[in-house]
Enzyme design. Structure first.
Site, PDB file in Angstrom:
ATOM      1  CG  HIS A   8      -0.219  -0.083   2.522  1.00  0.00           C
ATOM      2  ND1 HIS A   8       0.214  -1.295   3.032  1.00  0.00           N
ATOM      3  CD2 HIS A   8       0.151   0.851   3.437  1.00  0.00           C
ATOM      4  CE1 HIS A   8       0.807  -1.096   4.180  1.00  0.00           C
ATOM      5  NE2 HIS A   8       0.802   0.199   4.461  1.00  0.00           N
ATOM      6  CG  HIS A  57       1.114   5.434   3.983  1.00  0.00           C
ATOM      7  ND1 HIS A  57       0.275   5.431   5.067  1.00  0.00           N
ATOM      8  CD2 HIS A  57       1.835   4.284   4.062  1.00  0.00           C
ATOM      9  CE1 HIS A  57       0.490   4.337   5.780  1.00  0.00           C
ATOM     10  NE2 HIS A  57       1.432   3.620   5.195  1.00  0.00           N
TER      11      HIS A  57
HETATM   12  P1  5GP Z   1       2.024   0.719   7.284  1.00  0.00           P
HETATM   13  O1  5GP Z   1       2.699   1.114   8.572  1.00  0.00           O
HETATM   14  O2  5GP Z   1       1.856  -0.774   7.151  1.00  0.00           O
HETATM   15  O3  5GP Z   1       2.687   1.333   6.075  1.00  0.00           O
HETATM   16  O4  5GP Z   1       0.590   1.409   7.356  1.00  0.00           O
HETATM   17  C1  5GP Z   1      -0.589   0.716   7.593  1.00  0.00           C
HETATM   18  C2  5GP Z   1      -1.684   1.752   7.606  1.00  0.00           C
HETATM   19  O5  5GP Z   1      -2.934   1.097   7.551  1.00  0.00           O
HETATM   20  C3  5GP Z   1      -1.697   2.627   8.870  1.00  0.00           C
HETATM   21  O6  5GP Z   1      -1.543   3.993   8.520  1.00  0.00           O
HETATM   22  C4  5GP Z   1      -3.051   2.326   9.484  1.00  0.00           C
HETATM   23  O7  5GP Z   1      -3.655   3.470  10.071  1.00  0.00           O
HETATM   24  C5  5GP Z   1      -3.858   1.800   8.323  1.00  0.00           C
HETATM   25  N1  5GP Z   1      -4.889   0.853   8.712  1.00  0.00           N
HETATM   26  C6  5GP Z   1      -4.720  -0.222   9.521  1.00  0.00           C
HETATM   27  N2  5GP Z   1      -5.885  -0.888   9.650  1.00  0.00           N
HETATM   28  C7  5GP Z   1      -6.797  -0.231   8.886  1.00  0.00           C
HETATM   29  C8  5GP Z   1      -8.175  -0.457   8.615  1.00  0.00           C
HETATM   30  O8  5GP Z   1      -8.807  -1.396   9.091  1.00  0.00           O
HETATM   31  N3  5GP Z   1      -8.785   0.429   7.785  1.00  0.00           N
HETATM   32  C9  5GP Z   1      -8.116   1.483   7.232  1.00  0.00           C
HETATM   33  N4  5GP Z   1      -8.824   2.282   6.432  1.00  0.00           N
HETATM   34  N5  5GP Z   1      -6.818   1.723   7.469  1.00  0.00           N
HETATM   35  C10 5GP Z   1      -6.152   0.866   8.286  1.00  0.00           C
END
Ligand code: 5GP
Ligand code: ZN
Length: 138
Positions: A99, A101
């Site tokens: 993903h 951001h």
């Molecule tokens: P990472 O640290 O893996 O790059 O970011 C994961 C992101 O996913 C975080 O910013 C977190 O807030 C988001 N996230 C985690 N669980 C959910 C969810 O159930 N729904 C949504 N919309 N975002 C999520």
């Protein structure tokens, strides 16, 4: 992937605020935004991160990021945007479904994504450059 929260969002087994969807990608708001309007762009197929996503899927992701970024900037009246792709735990990845951001930024938001400015020793940069070049996919 059965236990992947983002796969569940794709299948609508979990709720989310979907901004955009096409055949291969989907974008929705991050549940805990750095700033309001912070969105994620993910592939519909499950890949862990940059290390297992095929090139074409990555191109599709990038195309959606390009589209969504401009819409977010306009909608949020942001002064700028950060676009991040965290790969593996060491780099801050928490959800192991690839993903991007997209984070709207403001001149006065006070958020600091800051890394140290390290220095190369004598000729070390040449060594790093050569080591990386040798590992380029042929
Ligand atoms: P990472 O640290 O893996 O790059 O970011 C994961 C992101 O996913 C975080 O910013 C977190 O807030 C988001 N996230 C985690 N669980 C959910 C969810 O159930 N729904 C949504 N919309 N975002 C999520
Ligand atoms: Zn997944």
């Amino acid at each position: 992937m059965d236990n992947c929260i983002f796969c569940k969002i794709i299948k609508r087994e979990l709720p989310s605020n979907v901004i955009y969807e096409d055949d291969t990608t989907i974008s929705f708001l991050d549940i805990s935004p750095a700033n309001k309007g912070h969105a994620l762009v993910i592939s519909k197929n499950h890949f862990t991160n940059i290390f297992d996503v095929p090139g074409l899927e990555f191109i599709n992701l990038s195309k959606t990021v390009h589209t969504i970024a401009k819409a977010i900037k306009e909608a949020t009246k942001a002064d700028g945007l950060n676009i991040f792709l965290n790969n593996e735990k060491a780099a801050g990845q928490i959800v192991f479904h690839i993903h991007y951001h997209i984070i709207p930024r403001y001149n006065t938001d006070g958020i600091q994504f800051k890394w140290p400015n390290k220095k190369y020793e004598h000729n070390e940069s040449i060594d790093y450059c050569e080591r990386i070049k040798k590992c380029l996919v042929k």
